[in-house]
Structures are given as C-alpha cells and as structure tokens.
Write an enzyme that holds these catalytic residues in place. Structure first.
Site, PDB file in Angstrom:
ATOM      1  N   ASN A 169      -1.334   4.017  -5.077  1.00  0.00           N
ATOM      2  CA  ASN A 169      -0.107   3.627  -4.383  1.00  0.00           C
ATOM      3  C   ASN A 169       0.903   4.741  -4.633  1.00  0.00           C
ATOM      4  O   ASN A 169       1.493   4.845  -5.703  1.00  0.00           O
ATOM      5  CB  ASN A 169       0.401   2.292  -4.937  1.00  0.00           C
ATOM      6  CG  ASN A 169       1.658   1.811  -4.231  1.00  0.00           C
ATOM      7  OD1 ASN A 169       2.218   2.511  -3.384  1.00  0.00           O
ATOM      8  ND2 ASN A 169       2.109   0.621  -4.596  1.00  0.00           N
TER       9      ASN A 169
ATOM     10  N   GLU B  88      -2.345  -7.247  -5.278  1.00  0.00           N
ATOM     11  CA  GLU B  88      -2.439  -6.342  -4.131  1.00  0.00           C
ATOM     12  C   GLU B  88      -3.462  -5.241  -4.359  1.00  0.00           C
ATOM     13  O   GLU B  88      -4.166  -4.836  -3.436  1.00  0.00           O
ATOM     14  CB  GLU B  88      -1.053  -5.734  -3.841  1.00  0.00           C
ATOM     15  CG  GLU B  88      -0.087  -6.752  -3.267  1.00  0.00           C
ATOM     16  CD  GLU B  88       1.353  -6.296  -3.311  1.00  0.00           C
ATOM     17  OE1 GLU B  88       1.980  -6.455  -4.382  1.00  0.00           O
ATOM     18  OE2 GLU B  88       1.859  -5.794  -2.307  1.00  0.00           O
TER      19      GLU B  88
ATOM     20  N   ARG C 118      18.495  -5.499  -1.467  1.00  0.00           N
ATOM     21  CA  ARG C 118      18.598  -5.515   0.005  1.00  0.00           C
ATOM     22  C   ARG C 118      19.293  -6.788   0.471  1.00  0.00           C
ATOM     23  O   ARG C 118      19.038  -7.869  -0.061  1.00  0.00           O
ATOM     24  CB  ARG C 118      17.199  -5.467   0.640  1.00  0.00           C
ATOM     25  CG  ARG C 118      16.485  -4.173   0.400  1.00  0.00           C
ATOM     26  CD  ARG C 118      15.084  -4.189   1.004  1.00  0.00           C
ATOM     27  NE  ARG C 118      14.182  -3.466   0.122  1.00  0.00           N
ATOM     28  CZ  ARG C 118      12.905  -3.748  -0.049  1.00  0.00           C
ATOM     29  NH1 ARG C 118      12.346  -4.729   0.632  1.00  0.00           N
ATOM     30  NH2 ARG C 118      12.176  -3.057  -0.880  1.00  0.00           N
TER      31      ARG C 118
ATOM     32  N   ARG D  14      -2.565   2.419  -0.540  1.00  0.00           N
ATOM     33  CA  ARG D  14      -1.576   1.552   0.079  1.00  0.00           C
ATOM     34  C   ARG D  14      -0.731   2.418   1.012  1.00  0.00           C
ATOM     35  O   ARG D  14      -0.179   3.441   0.583  1.00  0.00           O
ATOM     36  CB  ARG D  14      -0.678   0.948  -0.998  1.00  0.00           C
ATOM     37  CG  ARG D  14       0.366   0.058  -0.396  1.00  0.00           C
ATOM     38  CD  ARG D  14       1.289  -0.506  -1.436  1.00  0.00           C
ATOM     39  NE  ARG D  14       2.229  -1.402  -0.787  1.00  0.00           N
ATOM     40  CZ  ARG D  14       3.305  -1.884  -1.355  1.00  0.00           C
ATOM     41  NH1 ARG D  14       3.580  -1.559  -2.602  1.00  0.00           N
ATOM     42  NH2 ARG D  14       4.097  -2.685  -0.707  1.00  0.00           N
TER      43      ARG D  14
ATOM     44  N   HIS E  58       4.404  -6.468   2.857  1.00  0.00           N
ATOM     45  CA  HIS E  58       3.707  -7.244   1.814  1.00  0.00           C
ATOM     46  C   HIS E  58       2.437  -7.884   2.383  1.00  0.00           C
ATOM     47  O   HIS E  58       1.954  -8.883   1.865  1.00  0.00           O
ATOM     48  CB  HIS E  58       4.564  -8.414   1.265  1.00  0.00           C
ATOM     49  CG  HIS E  58       5.757  -8.015   0.469  1.00  0.00           C
ATOM     50  ND1 HIS E  58       6.963  -8.675   0.587  1.00  0.00           N
ATOM     51  CD2 HIS E  58       5.920  -7.066  -0.461  1.00  0.00           C
ATOM     52  CE1 HIS E  58       7.826  -8.131  -0.231  1.00  0.00           C
ATOM     53  NE2 HIS E  58       7.232  -7.152  -0.886  1.00  0.00           N
TER      54      HIS E  58
END
Ligand code: ADP
Length: 405
Positions: A11, A390, A245, A95, A184
C-alpha cells in the site's frame, strides 16, 4: 497455472510504503511494516515478523524504489526475515485508490493498466501517483513477478445510476467523470463476505449496511451482496463526519469562502480534507475518536457537540440506507472506530431503536477488535462487529487473479 503461496501486499502512499506478506496456504500473515517519510532525510523502516516485537531503523529512502529495497532486505534478513530468497514471493497485490470507470474488479498489471491508473491521477491526485510508483518499484526489483492492482473504488461499481449520479449538467459530468465512485471498497467487500458467513446467508441474498468507521469513514448499503449505495463520492470527502474531513456540507460554503476569504481551490481542498471534521470542532486538537470520547467524559461541551454530530450523520445515513434497501439482515461495524469504540457504537445503536435495534450493552462494552454480536438476543435487527482486513482481501484477490490465469 499451479497454485501459489507467498503473496506480498503493498500500500504505497505519497510518503510511505506499507507492506504485509501472507502465506496463502493458511492465509496467515508472516510479517508487516512500513517505510515512513519517504523523500525525507529522516526516513524510517518498521518491520515486524508475526509473533515478534517490531523493530525500527533509520534508512535512506529518497523515493519508493529505495524504500522497497529496504523492505526486500528486511524480508530476507537472516535474523528475522521470513523468506530465504525474494523468489519465494510469487505475486504482489497493490492497493490503488481510484480505478475510475475502467476498473470494476482487480486486474493483472500491464502497460495498459498502468496507463489507465495514470488517467485517474486527476481523480486521486494524492494517492494514484504514489500507488503507481509502488507498482513500478516492485516491477523493477522483482522482475517477472505478477503485480495485481486492487482498486478502492472497484467494489462500488455495481451502484445504479440513481445512487451514483450527481444532478449536474450531463455533459460536464461525462467530460470529467464526475459521479460518485465510493472508497474503502476492499474493506466493505471483506466485511460483506464475512457477514454472509456470520449471518449464514448466501452472498447473493444478503442485504446489510456496512459501517467502516475510522479516520476516514464510509457506509455501504449492500443489496444482494453488492453495493447499492455508499457515502463517499467522487473523492473520499463526501458523506460522514471524519477525523479531518468535513463530509457533507452545502457546496455553497465553498463559493462563500472563496468570495469572503479569497480562498482558491487548493485552500478549500486543504480546509475541507485536512482541517475540518472532528479535528475542527471537537476542541481536542486532534480528529481522534479516543481523545473525543475522553473529552466528552470530562464534560467538554464542544466535544459533546462533535460526538453528537458524528453520531447524527451516521444514523441519518443508516436510516436512509435501511429505507433504500427495504429489508435488511443486519448492520455491521468495522474500522478503527467501528471495531473499538463502544461509546460511538453504543450512541449510534441507541438511536436505531426505530429500526428494531436493541443493543446488548455488556457485549458492546467488552467488544474491542474482535468478531462479536453486540445486539441483544431479542433485537429485531442483528448488529455485529466484524474486524476488517483489507490486506488479506487484497492478498485473496491477488491470489485469485494470478491462479486463474
Ligand atoms: P484509518 O482510516 O486511518 O485506517 P483507523 O481505521 O485506524 O483509521 O481508525 C482510526 C480511528 O479509530 C481513530 O479515530 C481512533 O481514535 C479510533 N480508535 C482506535 N482504537 C480505538 C479505541 N480503542 N477506542 C476508541 N477509538 C479507537
């Protein structure tokens, strides 16, 4: 092709490269780590062999290629390495944040795929260039080893137009690919597949709401095992209130600030992505849920307001998704907050009584990072915590693609 065993998951971020090596025969993690501060004089390698303490060392990593060299050296290190030679690694799964419209499923990387990832740079300006750099570093160091790109947006590509369209002029939307993509996806997919086993329902008949709550948070409405809607949009900014955010706001706030404060696109981007969310309203100096819950318990009014806003927005979407799906089999929590914060889960579930949710307070309180049911036996709607993974999902997808060739 014969079966394979060792799969490396990478990743690659703008200044970091996270990795995890799996043995796919048993789906066990052999080691993991990260190279941090790539491009900086203070770059650092963290390496942890499964079951051992992590170790950390200063490294020279001016780019992702150099960073990956250090990862490879750690993997074969004679003291705590996990492979004798890099040739034991048979595939690498990456990823990749944004697959645009081109990628609905993971793909074997080739020149055309790299070109397409490049085409999505505008849609994922912080992540896609770094993701591609990570792929190229692996291609160079491990010649001939297949690389697979697994897109964060991929699982969401089953959304119907009524979910993904923005009501803006069609010509502009088409010209720039302006629509909801969702993120996601790998986590929502992992959790959905696990939920099918937990709820003992065929995936194709599973209707659930998956809540990935972490620093970045998103929900997905899963209909028949596929994404029907999700809260993130063109970028990961839309939807829930997150660590830094804003999530949903009236877009007019941007025009207003542009006029009154002279803020340009870049300043607004930084404001809404990095300086908003819980960080901007909790009064704790961070966007971290642990700090927020501690401040709420200490009686801080701003923190209580921030916590309530986080819960409100999450409940609002869960309720909306329940209505869109019609009949649901359950609600699932995952991600750092979803797996660990009994305070956040408790507050959300208490407000879902109208949907038939009854919390088992004791089970909720004692569930941190493990698979568990947190609704009571007489709850009409089951609620579960399903820890996401993940990296394992990326390893599984990589294994599937490479062995299917
Ligand atoms: P990211 O989106 O960066 O992957 P994570 O999924 O790791 O983020 O989630 C980070 C969030 O999880 C933070 O808000 C953190 O406070 C929260 N979190 C982690 N552990 C706990 C805990 N034990 N209790 C409450 N919140 C937690």
């Amino acid at each position: 092709m014969a079966t394979i065993d060792k799969v490396l998951v990478v990743n690659s971020g703008s200044s970091s490269l996270k990795y995890m090596l799996f043995s796919m025969k048993t789906e066990t993690m052999l080691c993991k780590g990260i190279v941090e501060r790539i491009g900086d004089a203070n770059a650092n390698l963290v390496y942890q062999k499964a079951g051992c303490e992590k170790r950390s060392s200063a490294v020279k990593a001016l780019n992702h290629g150099q960073a990956f060299e250090h990862v490879c050296a750690a993997l074969v290190n004679k003291d705590d390495g996990v492979v004798k030679s890099l040739s034991e690694i048979e595939a690498v799964g990456h990823r990749v944040l944004h697959g645009g419209l081109e990628f609905t499923t993971p793909v074997l990387v080739n020149a055309a795929v790299k070109k397409a990832i490049r085409k999505c740079f505008d849609l994922g300006p912080l992540h896609n260039p770094a993701n591609l750099t990570g792929i190229e570093a692996c291609e160079k160091k491990m010649k001939g080893v297949p690389n697979v790109a697994v897109f964060d947006t991929g699982f969401h590509m089953t959304m119907p137009a009524e979910s993904y369209m923005y009501a803006i002029p069609r010509q502009l939307a088409k010209k720039y690919g302006l629509r909801k993509y969702g993120f996601h996806g790998t986590s929502h997919k992992y959790v959905t597949e696990t939920a099918a086993k937990v709820f003992k329902k065929p995936l194709a008949k599973l209707n659930i709401i998956t809540c990935h709550l972490g620093n970045g948070s998103s929900l997905a409405a899963i209909k028949g095992g596929k994404v029907f809607d999700t809260t993130m949009g063109l970028t990961p900014l839309q939807g829930l209130v997150m660590g830094t955010r804003s999530g949903d706001i009236d877009p007019a706030v941007c025009f207003f600030l542009a006029k009154k404060e002279g803020m340009d696109a870049e300043a607004l981007d930084t404001l809404l992505n990095k300086k908003s969310g819980l960080l901007s309203i909790a009064g704790t100096g961070t966007g971290d849920m642990r700090d927020l819950c501690a401040a709420v318990k200490a009686g801080k009014a701003d923190a209580k307001e921030a916590f309530d806003l986080f819960v409100h927005r999450t409940v609002l979407y869960i309720g909306g998704y329940a209505a869109l799906l019609g009949k649901i089999d359950g609600i699932v929590f995952a991600g750092g907050i979803g797996e660990n914060s009994d305070d956040a889960r408790g507050a959300i579930c208490e407000r879902l009584a109208g949907l038939g949710v009854k919390l088992d307070k004791k089970a909720n309180k004692s569930t941190h990072g493990q698979l568990a049911k947190i609704s009571s036996a007489d709850s009409k709607l089951p609620v579960w915590v399903i820890p996401t993974n993940e990296e394992l999902m990326i390893a599984r997808e990589t294994f599937r693609i490479v062995t299917a060739k």
